[in-house]
Every structure is written in structure tokens, then in C-alpha cells.
Design an enzyme around this catalytic site. Sequence first.
Site, mmCIF file in Angstrom:
data_model
loop_
_atom_site.group_PDB
_atom_site.id
_atom_site.type_symbol
_atom_site.label_atom_id
_atom_site.label_comp_id
_atom_site.label_asym_id
_atom_site.label_seq_id
_atom_site.Cartn_x
_atom_site.Cartn_y
_atom_site.Cartn_z
ATOM 1 N N HIS A 1 -4.565 -42.438 6.909
ATOM 2 C CA HIS A 1 -3.390 -41.919 6.289
ATOM 3 C C HIS A 1 -2.694 -40.530 7.030
ATOM 4 C CE1 HIS A 1 -3.174 -44.798 3.161
ATOM 5 N NE2 HIS A 1 -4.280 -44.315 2.721
ATOM 6 N N ASP B 1 -11.622 -50.942 -0.021
ATOM 7 C CA ASP B 1 -11.211 -51.054 -1.087
ATOM 8 C C ASP B 1 -10.227 -52.150 -1.522
ATOM 9 O OD1 ASP B 1 -9.389 -49.996 0.722
ATOM 10 O OD2 ASP B 1 -8.868 -48.190 0.018
ATOM 11 N N ASP C 1 -8.374 -51.941 5.347
ATOM 12 C CA ASP C 1 -8.152 -51.187 4.148
ATOM 13 C C ASP C 1 -7.005 -51.628 3.175
ATOM 14 O OD1 ASP C 1 -9.293 -47.938 3.310
ATOM 15 O OD2 ASP C 1 -7.243 -48.479 2.394
ATOM 16 N N HIS D 1 -5.185 -50.148 1.645
ATOM 17 C CA HIS D 1 -3.928 -49.295 1.897
ATOM 18 C C HIS D 1 -3.206 -49.172 3.326
ATOM 19 C CE1 HIS D 1 -6.260 -47.408 -1.582
ATOM 20 N NE2 HIS D 1 -5.100 -47.261 -2.072
HETATM 21 ZN ZN ZN Z 1 -7.590 -47.317 1.251
#
Ligand code: ZN
Length: 344
Positions: free
Chosen positions: A124, A248, A161, A163
Amino acid sequence: MTTGLYYSPRYLAHEAPGHPESPARLETAWGQLQRYGLLQDVAVAEPPPAALEDLERVHTPAHIWAVRALAADGGGWMDGDTFVAAASYEAALLAAGAAIAGTDAVLSGRQENAFALVRPPGHHALPDRAMGFCLFNNVAVAAAWARARGGAERVLVVDFDVHHGNGTQDIFYDRADVVLFSTHQFPLYPGTGRLGETGVGAGEGYSVNLPLPPGCGDAVYLRAFDEVLAPLARRWRPDLILVSAGYDAHFSDPLANMRLTVDGYVGLVERLCALARELCGGRLVALLEGGYNLGAVAASVVATCQVLAGQAPIGDPLGTPPAVPAPRAADDVLAAARELHHIS
Ligand code: ZN
């Protein structure tokens, strides 16, 4: 050929009490790697810290200095959910350093593939800003190093991931030499990663996003890799594959709503290793990103390392969630991605 495993106990000093991105994530994974005897079968190494010039390929000097200054000050918060502790600058340099060390070993032919068991995570982190538990963008630092110093012509980053890897996308959005394939739950933090985000300028077509609805399990992810990633990877012909390996999307994860199993991650990593063998001499480096159920992260890390090392995976100690049909909207996302990226 060996598999490298890059890890430093100094990652554990990056800590904010009660935060889900905790030292226990690595302690548990390390313990399970020991328990399954993996540490005898891979080449374990402590990485050196990344050099400033390595970070500055993807981050502004002001951002690097902001992290360093906050750590020197004893720590604090870079945004609502991203902390810096006194030891975090050093830990973040060592996380980026592990990504480079693994990439160096693989590109130079000393190791076939590598896993960087690191934190803080990175995908991120933006050029000028920490974000979403991430201080420096480890996978981007490695990709930029591979281009500038490692002799790689084209790097494929695969981000599974749960996200969206918004920082990685942002850093390489206008480039064709570092290409990104990201599967992620959508909508979910950070809110980016729509199908139509495909790159700009020279990078047009080299960012590929699969924003999947909540509830997708192994079958949807395996189809995404077989039907979208594999044909694109064959078109792009990378000489290195980097993996933002967050766990995740596991069904037990407290921060998201996907339904992957450890066996599902085995299937994804097997496909990535097969693509790497087919396209680039097996050269693949995976880096830990997210994953917040300690048992799921540990079992997934063990299984990933076993696949990388050519061993039979242990089997799934966490089992499978109750069967439910895959969300129908997932079919639409896969079909739209194939059309958008001209996969026949
Ligand atoms: Zn994540």
C-alpha cells in the site's frame, strides 16, 4: 537449486500493542517453519538493510526522512492505521533489504526462488506516503532494483493479497517494464483496483485488476490465474516474477470476506512456480504482505515455502469452510477482464 528464506528477528521490534499487523504473525510462521523442518531444507539468511538509493527509486526522500524522523522520535502514527515504533525504520529497511537480497540471489542464479518473511508489509505504500500498515513498498523496491541493477528487462508482480496493491500500481502505472496483476476483494480498503484501471501512457494495458466480490473461494482464484494471469504472463514474457503474498483472503481472516483455504494458496503458488519455470527459468521471489489470522498465515507460509522448495505440501490444517456457490458476479469480472485485456 535452492530456495532462499529471508528473515530477521528485528522485524519483531516493529510493534504497536493491539494492532493486527503484529510481531506474532512472524513468530507463529517462523515457529511452524521450524516445526515442519523447513529451515533445514531452505537457505536461511538475514538480509542487509536496503540502501537509501534503493528506496529512492520508488520513494521520495521526504517520505523516507519522515519515517526515519518519527522512529528517531520514539514513534507515532503516519495515518489512522499505520504506526511507526522506535525500531520501525530499521525494520522497514530490513524488509526492503530482504526483497532485494532474494531478488539478487534469484537473478544471479544462486537460488532458484525465494521467500521474504518480512514486516512491515509494503504494497500500500505510495511514493510519498505510508499507508495501510505499510511504510516502504518492498515489492516495488525489489522490482525497481531488478530493472536498475539486476539485469531484468521485464518484471511481473502478482499480488494475491485480499487488498488492492495500490502503492505498487501507483509507482509503476505509466511503465511497461514492471507489470502488475492484482486480485482483490472489492469493494474493500483501499477502494482502488477497478477493472478499468489499466495503466497510462507507456503503461497502458500493463496494470491488470480483478476486483472480485466478497465470498470468492479457491475455484474463482484458480480460474483467475488460469484464465487471465497465465495468458497475460505468456504475452508479457517476464524474466522475473515477484509475488505480493498476502494471506488475508483466507476464510478465517478477520479483516476481509473471501473464502480461500491453505490448499487454495498451494494451487496459486504451484501455478506461479509453473509459469516461472515456463517463462523465466523458475525465477520467483515471494514477499509476505498481509494476513491476520495467525494460524492461517503460518500454515500458508509453510505451504508456500514447501511448494517453492519442491516438496509435497503438508495438507491443510485449517480445513475448508462450509461449501457455498461462488458469487455469480465473479464470472462477470473474469469475463470482463478477458475482454478488456484482449484474451481470446
Ligand atoms: Zn491485505
